[in-house]
Enzyme design. Structure first.
Site, PDB file in Angstrom:
ATOM      1  N   HIS A  61       0.930  -1.285  -0.052  1.00 20.82           N
ATOM      2  CA  HIS A  61       0.017   0.041   0.094  1.00 20.82           C
ATOM      3  C   HIS A  61       1.209   1.273  -0.023  1.00 20.82           C
ATOM      4  CE1 HIS A  61      -3.611   2.335   1.784  1.00 20.82           C
ATOM      5  NE2 HIS A  61      -3.069   2.993   1.067  1.00 20.82           N
TER       6      HIS A  61
ATOM      7  N   GLU B  69      -6.975   1.697  -4.429  1.00 19.28           N
ATOM      8  CA  GLU B  69      -7.415   2.151  -3.352  1.00 19.28           C
ATOM      9  C   GLU B  69      -8.733   3.106  -3.536  1.00 19.28           C
ATOM     10  OE1 GLU B  69      -6.607   4.133   1.174  1.00 19.28           O
ATOM     11  OE2 GLU B  69      -5.225   4.467  -0.287  1.00 19.28           O
TER      12      GLU B  69
ATOM     13  N   HIS C 195     -12.144   3.043   4.458  1.00 22.64           N
ATOM     14  CA  HIS C 195     -12.978   4.373   3.896  1.00 22.64           C
ATOM     15  C   HIS C 195     -14.427   4.249   4.055  1.00 22.64           C
ATOM     16  CE1 HIS C 195      -9.348   6.791   3.354  1.00 22.64           C
ATOM     17  NE2 HIS C 195      -8.663   5.903   2.695  1.00 22.64           N
TER      18      HIS C 195
ATOM     19  N   ASP D 165       3.865   4.728  12.212  1.00 22.94           N
ATOM     20  CA  ASP D 165       4.681   5.910  12.003  1.00 22.94           C
ATOM     21  C   ASP D 165       4.617   6.747  13.458  1.00 22.94           C
ATOM     22  OD1 ASP D 165       2.036   6.912  11.535  1.00 22.94           O
ATOM     23  OD2 ASP D 165       2.642   8.188   9.895  1.00 22.94           O
TER      24      ASP D 165
ATOM     25  N   HIS E 176       2.145   8.468  14.132  1.00 20.62           N
ATOM     26  CA  HIS E 176       1.118   9.443  13.992  1.00 20.62           C
ATOM     27  C   HIS E 176      -0.426   9.041  13.529  1.00 20.62           C
ATOM     28  CE1 HIS E 176       4.410  12.313  13.873  1.00 20.62           C
ATOM     29  NE2 HIS E 176       5.012  11.754  13.004  1.00 20.62           N
TER      30      HIS E 176
ATOM     31  N   ASP F 224       1.287   3.618   3.304  1.00 16.61           N
ATOM     32  CA  ASP F 224       0.516   4.392   2.746  1.00 16.61           C
ATOM     33  C   ASP F 224       1.302   5.774   2.278  1.00 16.61           C
ATOM     34  OD1 ASP F 224      -1.861   5.463   1.798  1.00 16.61           O
ATOM     35  OD2 ASP F 224      -2.536   5.817   3.933  1.00 16.61           O
TER      36      ASP F 224
END
Length: 375
Positions: A53, A122, A188, A240, A242, A266
């Site tokens: 991804h 995606e 999503h 990460d 975050h 991503d």
């Protein structure tokens, strides 16, 4: 050629003080017997990482469909420890997706760095509430004819697509996509637990960047996160620091088992680049303090994470050991899209795509087909 390391990480064990033989770019043997000549690479030899991804790197984006960009991304990814990847598209117009798939299909064989092992679409079959950095004006119900077209245009490379399970016609789409050799991911989405589980039962096997871009876990409404936790599907995670709190990452790993977690990046075009202004699809993005965010609302817009750093992070956070971290960034993502027959592990007969790490898990070198491609 023989290579030695203190530790060689295989899919089911760690060899100590072994020699790995490579001939004509392929792994030929593992042995304790010291050959006449060998190269001592140091602490750890591990399989090349597999990013299933990733939207871009080194200033280039798959959606731009720019000739030569795929090779720039491919070569750039060697510095992240990635030796196999799935170029990843975004929700966009059918025409732009057609073009992105066509360019990858025409250029993937010429990649000089990390190997292209498929294409991940995606979108565009998402819903608006958790759109993230996906453009909702292009969202629609899943359309199997469009998927067939994208697969054809990509020279058959499309092997993964993400959809929102609450859209119309999802069950039929999943079954037909699977029959075409395309793995279906869920994301999503504002789907309920039951709707998401129905999609898994129909054949969906991946949750896209789990926790991000989906209905959360509530004790009365388990949502998409609950479905991810309570199913056999593989959960992607962006580690990460975050996107997901390390505690939340650990909870997911503990509930599912680390053999059901795929570390992904991503990553967008700003990966490997300086801070500043970038684009993600049609959106303006600002990269600062280790994050990529949409200028209009501050939402996270993909990441600038390197997969080698995700491996180091989960070990540093004390939520995985080195063996588990490597598998989550190589074997598990490869398994999630059925490419573990060609990558994701060090095994006799496989391409000698591997990385060298020091004891602090810093990347020292990346090898493709037994040749040093980055150090």
């Amino acid at each position: 050629m023989f290579y030695k390391a203190k530790y060689i990480i295989l899919e089911d064990e760690v060899l100590k003080d072994y020699f790995m033989e490579v001939e004509d770019g392929v792994i030929k043997s593992f042995s304790k017997n010291e050959p006449d000549e060998y190269e001592d690479l140091g602490e750890i030899i591990a399989p090349g990482l597999v990013d299933t991804h990733i939207h871009g790197y080194h200033g280039e984006d798959i959606m731009n469909a720019k000739p030569g960009a795929l090779n720039i991304i491919s070569k750039g990814l060697l510095e992240t420890g990635v030796t196999s990847f799935l170029p990843t598209t975004l929700t966009d117009s059918t025409e732009r997706l057609n073009e992105a798939c066509r360019v990858v299909g025409e250029e993937y064989k010429d990649a000089e760095g990390a190997k292209i092992r498929g294409v991940f679409l995606e979108g565009p079959f998402f819903t608006e509430k958790y759109k993230g950095a996906q453009n909702d004006k292009y969202m629609s119900d899943p359309d199997i004819e469009k998927l067939k077209k994208w697969k054809d245009l990509s020279d058959g490379l499309v092997n993964k697509i993400a959809i929102a399970p609450e859209r119309e016609g999802v069950t039929d789409f999943i079954k037909k996509a699977n029959a075409m050799g395309v793995y279906v991911a869920l994301g999503h989405s504002d789907a309920s637990y039951d709707v998401a589980i129905d999609a898994v039962d129909a054949g969906a096997n991946i949750f896209v960047h789990t926790y991000n871009g989906m209905s959360g876990l509530h004790h009365r409404n388990p949502g998409m996160v609950g479905a991810a936790m309570n199913s056999e599907a593989i959960s992607e995670l962006i580690c990460d620091g975050h996107h997901v709190n390390p505690v939340s990452a650990n909870i997911l790993m503990n509930v599912k088992g680390r053999d059901h977690i795929a570390l992904i990046t991503d990553c967008m075009a700003a990966g490997g680049m300086a801070e500043g202004d970038y684009k993600l699809g049609e959106y303006d993005v600002i990269v600062k303090d280790g994050t990529a965010r949409l200028k209009e609302d501050g939402n996270l817009a993909g990441s600038i994470l390197k997969l080698k750093d995700a491996v180091k992070n989960v070990v540093d956070w004390d939520i995985a050991d080195v063996f588990e971290a490597i598998q989550m960034a190589s074997l598990i993502p490869a398994k999630s899209v059925g490419i573990d027959d060609v990558c994701g592990k060090l095994k006799i007969g496989y391409d000698a795509d591997f990385i060298v790490l020091n004891e602090d898990l810093e990347l020292k070198a990346t090898y493709i087909d037994g040749n040093k491609a980055w150090e």
